[in-house]
Scaffold this motif. Structure first.
Motif, PDB file in Angstrom:
ATOM      1  N   SER A 138       0.983  -1.290   0.013  1.00 19.23           N
ATOM      2  CA  SER A 138       0.045  -0.196  -0.137  1.00 19.23           C
ATOM      3  C   SER A 138       0.785   1.260  -0.042  1.00 19.23           C
ATOM      4  O   SER A 138       0.154   2.164  -0.163  1.00 19.23           O
ATOM      5  N   LEU A 139       2.185   1.052   0.216  1.00 14.57           N
ATOM      6  CA  LEU A 139       3.085   2.307   0.296  1.00 14.57           C
ATOM      7  C   LEU A 139       3.893   2.531  -1.053  1.00 14.57           C
ATOM      8  O   LEU A 139       4.769   3.221  -1.155  1.00 14.57           O
ATOM      9  N   SER A 140       3.489   1.621  -2.074  1.00  9.12           N
ATOM     10  CA  SER A 140       4.239   1.723  -3.506  1.00  9.12           C
ATOM     11  C   SER A 140       4.177   2.957  -4.161  1.00  9.12           C
ATOM     12  O   SER A 140       5.164   3.164  -5.018  1.00  9.12           O
ATOM     13  N   GLY A 141       3.184   3.965  -3.944  1.00 11.55           N
ATOM     14  CA  GLY A 141       3.181   5.091  -4.459  1.00 11.55           C
ATOM     15  C   GLY A 141       4.130   6.161  -3.990  1.00 11.55           C
ATOM     16  O   GLY A 141       4.127   7.498  -4.419  1.00 11.55           O
ATOM     17  N   ILE A 142       4.777   5.957  -2.769  1.00 10.53           N
ATOM     18  CA  ILE A 142       5.600   6.862  -2.101  1.00 10.53           C
ATOM     19  C   ILE A 142       6.985   6.787  -2.678  1.00 10.53           C
ATOM     20  O   ILE A 142       7.731   5.903  -2.735  1.00 10.53           O
ATOM     21  N   LYS A 143       7.462   8.001  -2.980  1.00  7.78           N
ATOM     22  CA  LYS A 143       8.746   8.068  -3.648  1.00  7.78           C
ATOM     23  C   LYS A 143       9.423   9.221  -2.835  1.00  7.78           C
ATOM     24  O   LYS A 143       9.067  10.287  -2.819  1.00  7.78           O
ATOM     25  N   ILE A 144      10.741   8.790  -2.267  1.00  8.77           N
ATOM     26  CA  ILE A 144      11.717   9.681  -1.615  1.00  8.77           C
ATOM     27  C   ILE A 144      13.077   9.257  -2.087  1.00  8.77           C
ATOM     28  O   ILE A 144      13.485   8.365  -2.009  1.00  8.77           O
ATOM     29  N   GLY A 145      13.529   9.946  -3.094  1.00 11.02           N
ATOM     30  CA  GLY A 145      14.774   9.807  -3.901  1.00 11.02           C
ATOM     31  C   GLY A 145      14.942   8.339  -4.296  1.00 11.02           C
ATOM     32  O   GLY A 145      13.857   8.185  -5.342  1.00 11.02           O
ATOM     33  N   ASN A 146      16.201   7.782  -4.199  1.00 12.97           N
ATOM     34  CA  ASN A 146      15.889   6.356  -4.688  1.00 12.97           C
ATOM     35  C   ASN A 146      15.639   5.410  -3.535  1.00 12.97           C
ATOM     36  O   ASN A 146      15.875   4.067  -3.696  1.00 12.97           O
ATOM     37  N   ILE A 147      14.939   5.809  -2.686  1.00 10.73           N
ATOM     38  CA  ILE A 147      14.705   4.904  -1.432  1.00 10.73           C
ATOM     39  C   ILE A 147      13.460   4.001  -1.859  1.00 10.73           C
ATOM     40  O   ILE A 147      12.198   4.591  -2.221  1.00 10.73           O
ATOM     41  N   ASP A 148      13.437   2.627  -1.895  1.00 12.87           N
ATOM     42  CA  ASP A 148      12.411   1.788  -2.268  1.00 12.87           C
ATOM     43  C   ASP A 148      11.670   1.359  -0.678  1.00 12.87           C
ATOM     44  O   ASP A 148      12.005   0.577   0.100  1.00 12.87           O
ATOM     45  N   ILE A 149      10.738   2.319  -0.445  1.00  6.55           N
ATOM     46  CA  ILE A 149       9.917   2.288   0.756  1.00  6.55           C
ATOM     47  C   ILE A 149       9.357   0.651   0.861  1.00  6.55           C
ATOM     48  O   ILE A 149       9.447   0.458   2.267  1.00  6.55           O
ATOM     49  N   VAL A 150       8.744   0.362   0.068  1.00  8.93           N
ATOM     50  CA  VAL A 150       8.135  -1.088   0.188  1.00  8.93           C
ATOM     51  C   VAL A 150       9.306  -2.181   0.700  1.00  8.93           C
ATOM     52  O   VAL A 150       8.862  -2.864   1.376  1.00  8.93           O
ATOM     53  N   LYS A 151      10.194  -1.950  -0.179  1.00  7.82           N
ATOM     54  CA  LYS A 151      11.221  -3.227   0.161  1.00  7.82           C
ATOM     55  C   LYS A 151      11.937  -3.035   1.484  1.00  7.82           C
ATOM     56  O   LYS A 151      12.252  -3.726   2.060  1.00  7.82           O
ATOM     57  N   MET A 152      12.251  -1.711   1.733  1.00  4.43           N
ATOM     58  CA  MET A 152      12.758  -1.292   3.089  1.00  4.43           C
ATOM     59  C   MET A 152      11.914  -1.952   4.217  1.00  4.43           C
ATOM     60  O   MET A 152      12.436  -2.551   5.084  1.00  4.43           O
ATOM     61  N   LEU A 153      10.531  -1.658   4.063  1.00 12.04           N
ATOM     62  CA  LEU A 153       9.627  -2.040   5.177  1.00 12.04           C
ATOM     63  C   LEU A 153       9.614  -3.709   5.299  1.00 12.04           C
ATOM     64  O   LEU A 153       9.770  -4.163   6.528  1.00 12.04           O
ATOM     65  N   LYS A 154       9.561  -4.293   4.122  1.00  9.94           N
ATOM     66  CA  LYS A 154       9.345  -5.587   4.227  1.00  9.94           C
ATOM     67  C   LYS A 154      10.726  -6.266   4.571  1.00  9.94           C
ATOM     68  O   LYS A 154      10.525  -7.410   5.492  1.00  9.94           O
ATOM     69  N   THR A 155      11.731  -5.820   4.352  1.00  6.95           N
ATOM     70  CA  THR A 155      12.970  -6.286   5.005  1.00  6.95           C
ATOM     71  C   THR A 155      12.965  -6.252   6.437  1.00  6.95           C
ATOM     72  O   THR A 155      13.398  -7.146   7.263  1.00  6.95           O
ATOM     73  N   ILE A 156      12.602  -4.976   7.095  1.00  5.95           N
ATOM     74  CA  ILE A 156      12.701  -4.911   8.391  1.00  5.95           C
ATOM     75  C   ILE A 156      11.729  -5.791   9.159  1.00  5.95           C
ATOM     76  O   ILE A 156      12.094  -6.521  10.093  1.00  5.95           O
ATOM     77  N   ASN A 157      10.345  -6.109   8.479  1.00  6.24           N
ATOM     78  CA  ASN A 157       9.461  -6.936   9.064  1.00  6.24           C
ATOM     79  C   ASN A 157       9.951  -8.166   8.960  1.00  6.24           C
ATOM     80  O   ASN A 157       9.960  -9.222   9.988  1.00  6.24           O
ATOM     81  N   SER A 158      10.646  -9.011   7.869  1.00  5.94           N
ATOM     82  CA  SER A 158      11.137 -10.165   7.963  1.00  5.94           C
ATOM     83  C   SER A 158      12.286 -10.430   9.059  1.00  5.94           C
ATOM     84  O   SER A 158      12.154 -11.537   9.742  1.00  5.94           O
ATOM     85  N   ARG A 159      13.021  -9.399   9.231  1.00  6.01           N
ATOM     86  CA  ARG A 159      14.006  -9.681  10.251  1.00  6.01           C
ATOM     87  C   ARG A 159      13.532  -9.784  11.645  1.00  6.01           C
ATOM     88  O   ARG A 159      13.876 -10.395  12.593  1.00  6.01           O
ATOM     89  N   ILE A 160      12.482  -8.813  11.972  1.00  5.96           N
ATOM     90  CA  ILE A 160      11.773  -8.732  13.242  1.00  5.96           C
ATOM     91  C   ILE A 160      11.089 -10.128  13.532  1.00  5.96           C
ATOM     92  O   ILE A 160      11.033 -10.645  14.602  1.00  5.96           O
TER      93      ILE A 160
END
Length: 496
Positions: free
Chosen positions: A365-387
Motif C-alpha cells: 500500500s506504500l508503493s506510491g511513495i517516492k523519496i529519492g532512490n529509497i524503495d519504501i516497500v522493500k525497506m519495510l518488508k526487509t525490516i519486518n522479515s528480520r523482526i
C-alpha cells in the motif's frame, strides 16, 4: 454481510490500520453492505457518513483502559452536586453506562404521531395529575395535550436559588423544569397499581396565567388516555406513590413499548420496530479488565442469546434491578494490538464469543511513495522479515506509520527521518528492551559504515574502570546517530 457475525475483533501489530478500518466496518454494517463494497470507496466519503451515523446514535466509540469499569460500561451509582455554590448537596443516582444507553437506543421503537418524536433514549416519568382517579385537572390535561402541576406560590422560573420548603419539593420542581426533556415518556397515575395515560413530552416548562392552583405546565402528546394498565409487575413489583413527578428507574421499557403498540391499533399512531443496525466500537479492547467491565454481559453478547433469538437471555442488573438484554441489531467491533497481548493470553470467555480478523502490515500500500532512490516497500518488508526472525510476526511494523507522507506532495528525507526518529526507533526500543545490537540487525547497521548507521556502536574502554571489577562488562556501547536519518544511503542499505 455480517448477519451471523455480531462480535468482531480486528487484531494485529501496531500501525496496521485497525482503528482506521473500524470506520469501514461500522459503515458497512449500518448500511447492510459488505466490507469490500465500502472499503473500495473513497475513505473521506465513508468517514463523513460514519460521523453522521455517530451523531444519529447508530455508532458509538469508546476506548478501554486499566481503570475502565462496569459502572462506565453498563450502569453504576454516580454522585451529582445539586444546589448553589454556597449550599451544594451531594446526591447519588443510578446512571446507565455507555453500552446500556446504546442498547436501549437500538431497541427503542419509533413512534410517529404528527410531528412528535420520542428521543433515542427516553427517560420514563410518572406524573400525578391532581392525584389519583379522575378529576377536572386530569380531564383538562388529556383534552389539551399537556401535564399540569401545582406550587403556585413558588417562583415561576425554578432555579437552584429558588426557596423550597422541603428537599422533596425541590426535587420535584427541578425534575419538572429541568430534568424532563422533550422526547421523554410520561405515564399518568390512576392509582397505586395502574396508569391511565401514556404520552410524549413535546414542550418545555411554562407558566399558565389562568392555571389557578396548577399553573406549571408542559406540552405532552398523549398517545393513549382513559386506559387501566396494571403497572406493578413491569415495575419490579413496586407500586406507584402519590409523589407528583419522579423517574421510573425500575420499569421495563420493552413492556411500555408493547403497551404503546397495543393501543396504537385503530389510532393515528404509527409504531415501527427499530430494524436499523447499530455498531459499538471498542478500541484497545484487550487493555481493559474484561471480567470487571462486562460482568454478566459476557453471556448476553453471544449471537444466540440476543433479544428475539430462540435462546434469548436477560439478566437483572445489580443497581437498577431492571431486566437487560442485548438487542440482535447491535454489533460489537473491537481492536486489539497483538504486540501488547497475544490472542492466546486473552480472556477465554471473551475469545470464545468473538470472531477474529487478522490485520498484518500491507507494505504494497506504500508503493506510491517516492523519496529519492529509497524503495519504501522493500525497506519495510526487509525490516519486518528480520523482526519475525528475531522476535515474532505479532511485533512487525505496520504500514500506517508511513501513511502520513503519502498525503504530502513530494515528501523529503526529512519527512522519513521524522517517522523513524519519533515512531520506528522508539517502537523497536520497546520491542527489544533496548537491546541495541538486535535493533542494529533489524536495520542492517551491523554491515554499514559508521557514518550510515542509525545505531552507532563503539568499543568500550575497559580502562575506564579502576582495579579489576568483579562484573561482566559489555564490549560495546550504543548511541543513536541522528545524522544518519537524513542520509538517503542509510535507508537504502537496510535492504541492499
Amino acid at each position: 454481510m455480517f448477519n451471523d457475525n455480531k462480535n468482531i475483533i480486528l487484531y494485529g501489530p501496531p500501525g496496521t490500520g485497525k482503528t482506521y478500518n473500524t470506520v469501514n466496518y461500522a459503515v458497512a454494517i449500518v448500511e447492510n453492505k459488505t466490507f469490500n463494497e465500502v472499503k473500495d470507496e473513497k475513505y473521506i466519503s465513508v468517514y463523513k457518513r460514519y460521523k453522521e451515523y455517530k451523531e444519529e446514535g447508530k455508532i458509538e466509540f469508546t476506548t478501554f483502559h486499566q481503570s475502565y469499569g462496569y459502572e462506565e460500561f453498563i450502569e453504576g451509582i454516580k454522585p451529582k452536586l445539586v444546589g448553589d455554590e454556597s449550599a451544594e448537596e451531594l446526591e447519588y443516582k443510578i446512571e446507565p453506562g455507555i453500552f446500556k444507553q446504546f442498547c436501549d437506543n437500538a431497541k427503542n421503537i419509533k413512534i410517529k404521531n404528527g410531528d412528535i418524536e420520542v428521543s433515542a433514549n427516553p427517560t420514563l416519568w410518572k406524573v400525578s395529575l391532581k392525584g389519583s382517579g379522575s378529576n377536572e385537572i386530569k380531564d383538562d390535561c388529556f383534552k389539551n395535550n399537556r401535564i399540569r402541576i401545582g406550587w403556585a406560590n413558588r417562583d415561576k422560573e425554578i432555579t437552584d436559588e429558588s426557596e423550597f420548603s422541603t428537599k422533596k419539593e425541590k426535587r420535584i420542581l427541578l425534575d419538572f423544569h429541568e430534568e424532563m426533556k422533550i422526547g421523554d415518556i410520561v405515564l399518568s397515575l390512576y392509582d397505586r397499581e395502574n396508569i391511565d395515560g401514556i404520552g410524549v413530552i413535546t414542550g418545555d416548562a411554562k407558566w399558565l396565567d389562568d392555571g389557578g392552583h396548577y399553573p406549571r405546565s408542559r406540552d405532552v402528546q398523549w398517545l393513549v388516555t382513559g386506559i387501566r394498565e396494571y403497572i406493578v409487575k413491569i415495575n419490579q413489583g413496586t407500586t406507584l406513590t402519590s409523589s407528583t413527578v419522579y423517574r421510573l428507574n425500575k420499569i421495563d421499557r420493552e413492556a411500555i413499548n408493547k403497551m404503546i403498540e397495543k393501543y396504537s391499533i385503530n389510532k393515528e399512531i404509527l409504531v415501527e420496530e427499530n430494524n436499523s443496525n447499530y455498531v459499538f466500537v471498542i478500541d484497545e479492547i484487550n487493555r481493559g479488565n474484561i471480567s470487571k467491565i462486562f460482568g454478566e454481559l459476557i453471556t448476553l453478547i453471544e449471537t444466540t442469546k440476543r433479544l428475539g433469538k430462540v435462546e434469548e437471555t436477560t439478566v437483572k442488573l445489580p443497581y437498577s434491578k431492571t431486566p437487560f438484554g442485548v438487542p440482535s441489531n447491535v454489533y460489537i467491533i473491537g481492536t486489539m494490538n497483538s504486540a501488547d497481548r497475544s490472542i492466546a493470553l486473552m480472556d477465554t470467555a471473551l475469545r470464545r464469543r468473538f470472531s477474529f480478523v487478522e490485520m498484518m502490515p500491507h507494505e504494497e500500500s506504500l508503493s506510491g511513495i517516492k523519496i529519492g532512490n529509497i524503495d519504501i516497500v522493500k525497506m519495510l518488508k526487509t525490516i519486518n522479515s528480520r523482526i519475525e526472525v528475531l522476535f515474532d510476526r505479532e511485533h512487525t511494523i505496520g504500514h500506517a506509520y508511513f501513511k502520513p507522507i503519502s498525503s504530502i506532495n513530494n515528501p523529503t528525507i526529512d519527512d522519513l527521518a521524522n517517522i523513524f526518529i519519533n515512531s520506528i526507533i522508539p517502537l523497536m526500543q520497546e520491542y527489544f528492551y533496548e537491546d541495541y545490537s538486535r535493533i542494529q540487525y533489524v536495520l542492517g547497521d551491523n554491515a554499514k559504515k559508521d557514518d550510515l548507521k542509525f545505531i552507532k556502536d563503539e568499543q568500550i574502554n575497559k580502562k575506564l574502570f579502576k582495579g579489576n571489577p568483579d562484573i561482566e562488562l559489555p564490549d560495546r556501547k550504543y548511541s543513536i546517530q541522528t545524522n544518519a536519518f537524513y542520509n538517503e544511503e542509510s535507508y537504502i542499505q537496510i535492504y541492499e
